[in-house]
Design an enzyme around this catalytic site. Sequence first.
Site, PDB file in Angstrom:
ATOM      1  N   SER A 181       7.171  17.722  10.491  1.00 17.90           N
ATOM      2  CA  SER A 181       6.142  18.318  10.474  1.00 17.90           C
ATOM      3  C   SER A 181       6.204  19.691  10.233  1.00 17.90           C
ATOM      4  O   SER A 181       5.171  20.657   9.770  1.00 17.90           O
ATOM      5  CB  SER A 181       5.202  18.284  12.079  1.00 17.90           C
ATOM      6  OG  SER A 181       5.099  16.722  12.202  1.00 17.90           O
ATOM      7  N   GLU A 218       2.975  11.349   7.306  1.00 22.27           N
ATOM      8  CA  GLU A 218       1.985  12.129   6.293  1.00 22.27           C
ATOM      9  C   GLU A 218       0.916  12.916   7.630  1.00 22.27           C
ATOM     10  O   GLU A 218      -0.159  12.928   7.322  1.00 22.27           O
ATOM     11  CB  GLU A 218       1.022  11.050   5.574  1.00 22.27           C
ATOM     12  CG  GLU A 218       2.239  10.824   4.483  1.00 22.27           C
ATOM     13  CD  GLU A 218       1.417  10.328   3.017  1.00 22.27           C
ATOM     14  OE1 GLU A 218       0.198  10.998   2.930  1.00 22.27           O
ATOM     15  OE2 GLU A 218       2.022   9.563   2.450  1.00 22.27           O
ATOM     16  N   ILE A 274      12.541   8.773   2.744  1.00 22.06           N
ATOM     17  CA  ILE A 274      11.676   8.713   1.603  1.00 22.06           C
ATOM     18  C   ILE A 274      11.414   7.290   1.063  1.00 22.06           C
ATOM     19  O   ILE A 274      12.265   6.508   0.700  1.00 22.06           O
ATOM     20  CB  ILE A 274      12.527   9.598   0.535  1.00 22.06           C
ATOM     21  CG1 ILE A 274      12.910  10.654   1.006  1.00 22.06           C
ATOM     22  CG2 ILE A 274      11.786   9.563  -0.763  1.00 22.06           C
ATOM     23  CD1 ILE A 274      11.875  11.596   1.371  1.00 22.06           C
ATOM     24  N   ARG A 302       0.947  -1.192  -0.163  1.00 20.70           N
ATOM     25  CA  ARG A 302       0.110   0.112  -0.048  1.00 20.70           C
ATOM     26  C   ARG A 302       0.917   1.197   0.000  1.00 20.70           C
ATOM     27  O   ARG A 302       0.731   2.218  -0.742  1.00 20.70           O
ATOM     28  CB  ARG A 302      -0.905  -0.017   1.412  1.00 20.70           C
ATOM     29  CG  ARG A 302      -2.089   1.076   1.067  1.00 20.70           C
ATOM     30  CD  ARG A 302      -1.593   2.389   1.666  1.00 20.70           C
ATOM     31  NE  ARG A 302      -0.846   2.342   3.099  1.00 20.70           N
ATOM     32  CZ  ARG A 302      -0.092   2.965   3.560  1.00 20.70           C
ATOM     33  NH1 ARG A 302       0.420   4.173   2.770  1.00 20.70           N
ATOM     34  NH2 ARG A 302       0.444   2.913   4.712  1.00 20.70           N
TER      35      ARG A 302
END
Length: 396
Positions: free
Chosen positions: A132, A363, A157, A84
Amino acid sequence: MNFEFSPEQQMLRKTVRQFVDEEISPFIAEWDAKGGFDPQIWKRLADLGLMGVCIPEKYGGSSMDYNSLAIVCEELERGDTAFRTAVSVHTGLNSMTLLQWGTEEQKERFLVPQAKGEKIGAFGLTEPGAGSDVAALMTTAVRDGDDYILNGQKTWISLCDIADHFIVFAYTDKTKKHQGISAFIVERTRGGFSSKAIKGKYGIRSGNTGELFFDDVRIPAENLLGEEGEGFKIAMAALDNGRFTVAAGACGLLMACLEESVKYCESRSTFGKPIGEHQLVQQMIANMEAGYQMSRLLVYRAGEMKNKGIRNTRETSMAKWQACDFANKAADDAVQIHGAYGYSDEYPVARYLRNSKAPVIYEGTREIHTIMQAEYVLGKREDKKLNRMLPAWPFE
C-alpha cells in the site's frame, strides 16, 4: 440513464459464459489442485477476441466498450478467479495503461501483439517492503547513456512466469519520493531478468503468481513509459483500470455463490423440508442477491464513466471495495449453507471462499479504500484530470 445491455454485450456475455461452462468449469477442480491451468486457454481467449476486448481495433483489439470488459471479467470469475485475474492483469493493468500512456511506437511494439493475444502483459509494482505504501519501493533505474539500468525485486506479481512484457515501476530519483518514480516496459528476454513462482497460496491456486528479479537489466530509453517522474501517476491510473476489473470479477463470484447455493437448497432437506425453506438460509441467499445487485450497479456506473472519458477513481474505488467485501461474505455464507460438505472439495464453494480473500487485499486493501472514501466525503481528496486520459468510447 440506461440500464439495458446492448445486443452486442448480451452476445458477448453468452459467448463467455458458454466458454466458461465448456472449457473451464469441467476442469477447474483439477487445475486448482495441481496449481496451474491448460495454457491452451490463452489461445482460446485470443480466438474469441477477449485479450483486447476494449482496445481499439487499430491496435489489434475488439473495439468494444469498457463495460464489455466488465462483462468478460464477471463471467470469467464465475468460472474461477484465476482467469479473471489473468485478464485483469493483461488487459486492465498493462494493455489499458499502454493505451493511455504509451507513445505510438510503444503501442505498435507492445500493445498490438498483446491485444491480439500473441503476447501476454503483466504489471510490476508491489515489492517485499512496498505494498500500500508505494513510496517505500526499492527498485531503481539509473540512466546510462541511451539506456536505464534496472535493479530490484517485485513480489506477488500475477503471470510472473507467463508474461512476455511487464510494466515495472522504479525510482529514477529517490530524493523526490512519489515524484521520483518512473515506469518502464520490460521484456522477459532482457538479460538479468528472472522470475520465480510463489508456492502454497491459500487461494487462486491455478493462477501463476510470484516474484520478479532485476539484476543490472539494461532497458532502452525508448521503453520509458510516460516521462521520468510520472510513474506514480501512471501506477494510480493503471490501478483505476485494474480495480474496475477486480470489482466486475467479484460480481461473477457472487453469481457463482448464488447459483451453487440455490442448487444445494433444492437438493438438501433437513427437519422434513428443503433447506431453502428455513428462514436463516433464506437470509443468506437474500444477502447474496442484494450484494450482487448493488455491486453490479457500482461496477457498470464506473464503466459508463470510463466510456465517457470521465475520471472515475472515486467510483471505481467504491465498486472495488464493496463488491469484493460482498463476494467474500457471500462465499463464507455459501460454505455455511453447504454445511460440512462446504468444507470439502466435493463442492466448489470452498474454492470460492479461498479465492474471495485475495481481492479484498490486492489493488488497494479494504482499509485503503475505506480511507479514500472518507477523504472524498470530508473534502480532503480530489481527483484532477490527468494530462493523458484513457480514450473515451466509441474510439475514433
